[in-house]
Design a protein around this motif. Structure first.
Motif, mmCIF file in Angstrom:
data_model
loop_
_atom_site.group_PDB
_atom_site.id
_atom_site.type_symbol
_atom_site.label_atom_id
_atom_site.label_comp_id
_atom_site.label_asym_id
_atom_site.label_seq_id
_atom_site.Cartn_x
_atom_site.Cartn_y
_atom_site.Cartn_z
ATOM 1 N N ARG A 271 0.816 -1.114 -0.273
ATOM 2 C CA ARG A 271 -0.132 -0.162 -0.077
ATOM 3 C C ARG A 271 1.224 1.246 -0.730
ATOM 4 N NH1 ARG A 271 -2.767 -4.007 3.038
ATOM 5 N NH2 ARG A 271 -5.040 -4.389 2.230
ATOM 6 N N ASP A 272 1.754 0.675 0.397
ATOM 7 C CA ASP A 272 2.923 2.445 0.263
ATOM 8 C C ASP A 272 3.974 2.982 -0.583
ATOM 9 O OD1 ASP A 272 2.144 3.031 2.908
ATOM 10 O OD2 ASP A 272 3.943 1.528 3.949
ATOM 11 N N GLY A 273 3.971 1.229 -1.613
ATOM 12 C CA GLY A 273 3.721 1.498 -3.127
ATOM 13 C C GLY A 273 5.699 0.831 -2.988
ATOM 14 N N ILE A 274 5.984 0.183 -2.013
ATOM 15 C CA ILE A 274 7.286 -1.139 -1.788
ATOM 16 C C ILE A 274 7.533 -1.741 -2.709
ATOM 17 C CG2 ILE A 274 8.594 -2.011 -0.181
ATOM 18 C CD1 ILE A 274 8.020 0.987 2.035
ATOM 19 N N ILE A 275 8.043 -2.220 -3.638
ATOM 20 C CA ILE A 275 7.850 -3.679 -4.417
ATOM 21 C C ILE A 275 8.117 -4.220 -2.954
ATOM 22 C CG2 ILE A 275 9.101 -5.148 -6.422
ATOM 23 C CD1 ILE A 275 9.728 -2.432 -7.902
ATOM 24 N N ARG A 276 7.648 -5.854 -3.591
ATOM 25 C CA ARG A 276 7.592 -6.388 -2.005
ATOM 26 C C ARG A 276 7.846 -8.219 -2.536
ATOM 27 N NH1 ARG A 276 8.725 -4.035 3.032
ATOM 28 N NH2 ARG A 276 6.968 -2.676 3.031
ATOM 29 N N LEU B 117 -0.392 -15.842 -3.194
ATOM 30 C CA LEU B 117 -1.059 -15.837 -2.997
ATOM 31 C C LEU B 117 -0.579 -16.259 -0.980
ATOM 32 C CD1 LEU B 117 -4.653 -15.448 -1.837
ATOM 33 C CD2 LEU B 117 -4.627 -17.629 -2.199
ATOM 34 N N THR B 118 0.163 -16.444 -0.454
ATOM 35 C CA THR B 118 0.527 -17.124 0.525
ATOM 36 C C THR B 118 1.381 -16.375 0.459
ATOM 37 O OG1 THR B 118 0.460 -19.380 0.238
ATOM 38 C CG2 THR B 118 2.002 -18.325 1.804
ATOM 39 N N TYR B 119 2.147 -15.353 0.082
ATOM 40 C CA TYR B 119 3.145 -14.166 0.126
ATOM 41 C C TYR B 119 2.201 -12.715 1.009
ATOM 42 C CZ TYR B 119 6.664 -11.007 -1.035
ATOM 43 O OH TYR B 119 7.516 -10.289 -0.593
ATOM 44 N N LEU B 120 1.138 -12.756 -0.267
ATOM 45 C CA LEU B 120 0.322 -12.152 0.299
ATOM 46 C C LEU B 120 -0.387 -12.029 1.561
ATOM 47 C CD1 LEU B 120 -1.775 -11.493 -3.484
ATOM 48 C CD2 LEU B 120 -0.343 -9.794 -1.991
ATOM 49 N N LYS B 121 -0.454 -12.964 1.792
ATOM 50 C CA LYS B 121 -1.734 -13.355 3.090
ATOM 51 C C LYS B 121 -0.111 -12.802 4.421
ATOM 52 C CE LYS B 121 -4.674 -16.299 2.226
ATOM 53 N NZ LYS B 121 -5.623 -17.276 1.567
ATOM 54 N N GLN B 122 0.906 -13.143 3.855
ATOM 55 C CA GLN B 122 2.073 -13.128 5.228
ATOM 56 C C GLN B 122 2.563 -11.503 5.047
ATOM 57 O OE1 GLN B 122 4.879 -16.431 4.062
ATOM 58 N NE2 GLN B 122 3.250 -17.985 4.655
ATOM 59 N N LYS B 123 2.780 -11.525 3.967
ATOM 60 C CA LYS B 123 3.631 -9.971 3.776
ATOM 61 C C LYS B 123 2.773 -8.819 4.047
ATOM 62 C CE LYS B 123 7.369 -11.723 3.584
ATOM 63 N NZ LYS B 123 8.200 -12.313 4.978
ATOM 64 N N LEU B 124 1.771 -8.698 3.023
ATOM 65 C CA LEU B 124 1.139 -7.698 3.357
ATOM 66 C C LEU B 124 -0.187 -7.430 5.088
ATOM 67 C CD1 LEU B 124 -0.876 -6.682 -0.734
ATOM 68 C CD2 LEU B 124 1.649 -6.099 0.425
ATOM 69 N N GLN B 125 -0.311 -8.436 4.992
ATOM 70 C CA GLN B 125 -1.043 -7.742 6.444
ATOM 71 C C GLN B 125 -0.533 -8.149 7.217
ATOM 72 O OE1 GLN B 125 -3.621 -11.807 6.009
ATOM 73 N NE2 GLN B 125 -5.544 -10.509 4.697
ATOM 74 N N ASN B 126 1.152 -8.605 7.122
ATOM 75 C CA ASN B 126 1.990 -8.200 8.220
ATOM 76 C C ASN B 126 2.981 -8.002 8.334
ATOM 77 O OD1 ASN B 126 -0.095 -9.904 10.072
ATOM 78 N ND2 ASN B 126 0.991 -11.778 9.149
ATOM 79 N N PRO B 127 2.971 -7.158 7.480
ATOM 80 C CA PRO B 127 4.383 -6.376 6.655
ATOM 81 C C PRO B 127 5.803 -6.205 7.593
ATOM 82 C CG PRO B 127 3.191 -4.192 6.678
ATOM 83 C CD PRO B 127 2.539 -5.249 7.631
#
Length: 140
Positions: free
Chosen positions: A107-112, A130-140
């Motif tokens: 959401r901050d524009g940082i490439i994860r 999908l696993t990555y999204l759940k782990q990284k975007l919900q718990n940055p």
């Protein structure tokens, strides 16, 4: 054709992607008519950005294979598998030398996450994304 199969997989997981806080934005160098056909034929709910000059591809370092073969045995097998599964042939004139990829931006524009395809069949597994999204975007 292989990119279309990847989009179909993303479509199947789209609800989960959105639930995890993600959104799918497809960048295409195709013309508006080609993109419209793709959206309609595969019932794609995604946002599409047209990039005929391939500026976004260059920005993310997605390569254009000007020389050499892009066809590997994996590519041939992947195309055959899709054809037998009922996928139509790629439209004539499709530029198969432009490699794509997948990018996860927070959401901050940082490439994860950044995956640059090396061959036409080189796409990250959608379940892993999908696993990555759940782990990284919900718990940055």
């Amino acid at each position: 054709m292989l990119g279309r199969a990847h989009l179909a997989q993303l479509r199947q997981q789209y609800g989960e992607i959105q639930h995890a806080g993600g959104e799918v934005v497809v960048v295409s160098f195709d013309d508006a008519g080609g993109v419209k056909k793709l959206i309609e034929s595969h019932k794609l709910p995604f946002v599409f950005l047209l990039d005929p000059q391939r500026e976004v591809y260059q920005l993310y370092g997605m390569m254009y294979k000007e020389t050499g073969s892009i066809v590997t045995w994996k590519t041939v097998l992947a195309y055959l598998k899709l054809r037998f599964a009922g996928y139509p042939k790629s439209p004539p004139g499709k530029d198969v030398r432009q490699m794509g990829g997948d990018v996860v931006v927070d959401r901050d524009g940082i490439i994860r996450f950044l995956h640059r395809s090396q061959h036409p069949e080189d796409w990250p597994d959608v379940a892993e994304l999908l696993t990555y999204l759940k782990q990284k975007l919900q718990n940055p």
